[in-house]
Design a protein around this motif. Sequence first.
Motif, PDB file in Angstrom:
ATOM      1  N   HIS A 248       0.861  -1.180   0.000  1.00  0.00           N
ATOM      2  CA  HIS A 248       0.000   0.000   0.000  1.00  0.00           C
ATOM      3  C   HIS A 248       0.897   1.230   0.000  1.00  0.00           C
ATOM      4  CE1 HIS A 248       0.855  -0.611   4.366  1.00  0.00           C
ATOM      5  NE2 HIS A 248       1.166   0.665   4.230  1.00  0.00           N
ATOM      6  N   GLU A 250       2.093   5.367  -1.282  1.00  0.00           N
ATOM      7  CA  GLU A 250       2.451   6.125  -2.476  1.00  0.00           C
ATOM      8  C   GLU A 250       3.319   5.325  -3.442  1.00  0.00           C
ATOM      9  OE1 GLU A 250       3.287  10.936  -2.661  1.00  0.00           O
ATOM     10  OE2 GLU A 250       4.371   9.707  -1.235  1.00  0.00           O
ATOM     11  N   ASP A 253       1.247   2.524  -5.037  1.00  0.00           N
ATOM     12  CA  ASP A 253       0.247   3.066  -5.956  1.00  0.00           C
ATOM     13  C   ASP A 253       0.841   3.402  -7.319  1.00  0.00           C
ATOM     14  OD1 ASP A 253      -1.642   2.820  -3.997  1.00  0.00           O
ATOM     15  OD2 ASP A 253      -1.644   4.950  -3.440  1.00  0.00           O
TER      16      ASP A 253
END
Length: 293
Positions: A248, A250, A253
């Motif tokens: 999970h 930044e 992503d």
Amino acid sequence: MSSPTSPVNALMDSRFLVASDLDRTLIYSNRALALDVPDRLAPRLLSVEVHDGRALSFMTEQAARLLAELVQSVLFVPATTRTRAQYERVNLPGPTPGWIPSYAICANGGQLLVDGVPDQDWQAEVQSRLASGSAPLDEVVEHLAIVADPEWTHKRRTADHLFAYLVVERAELPDGWLAELTGWCAERGWTVSLQGRKVYAVPAPLTKSSALAEVERRTGAATVLTAGDSLLDADLLLAADQAWRPGHGELADTDWTAPRVTALTQAGVAAGEEIVRQFLARVRAGVGAPVRA
């Protein structure tokens, strides 16, 4: 700068230095736990941060046990974007009650705590780097006051007189706003990172890896292991012999990866437990020589 003499004489010959981000890497707020299993199967949690009488951050009990074992055999360095005051609310598991790490990196590298006390030599070095490598904080704070609409901005804050951040309604950020802010900041030697509901604006010379390098210099550690989840952790991961990022955040992503960085599949508090397990497995493997070229 300070001499290589360190307060952690017992650890001076340790082969391993383990440095980890805290929030959403090792410790998790209620919002970030991501407990996607039936309630009866959820892991038992240990509170590791209390503020104003409320438990704010957690680890699984198993992660806490593993971390307590890890810190007895290696030099463990928390590396956080939190201010010193925010960091001091965190009570990490350790070998003894009231244990604090011998070194801690706060304010994204702007503060180096040695036995809990800010290192004045490092602070002076940081100020010199900021003065020569980035625009003044006041200029960025003024810009944020103009571009951060009160309709979706809850707070505007500065941290230790080093960087600025906003607390926002993430879903209400206008299209292109973050990219525009990122470009404006980049022209002035600053970086932008979106973590949960916080938008950070941080001077480019202010990095966790620079403070980590100073700890390496003082301790002579041979092998460095790190973990982190955000853009502000990328330099920390790149500075390591071996590093991990959770599934999970930044970096996940954007599918960010790099040599010697393992992208875990676990997300939420389960990822925090897996990261500590990976640290401990690597240390137990006992390969003392650095693996980076």
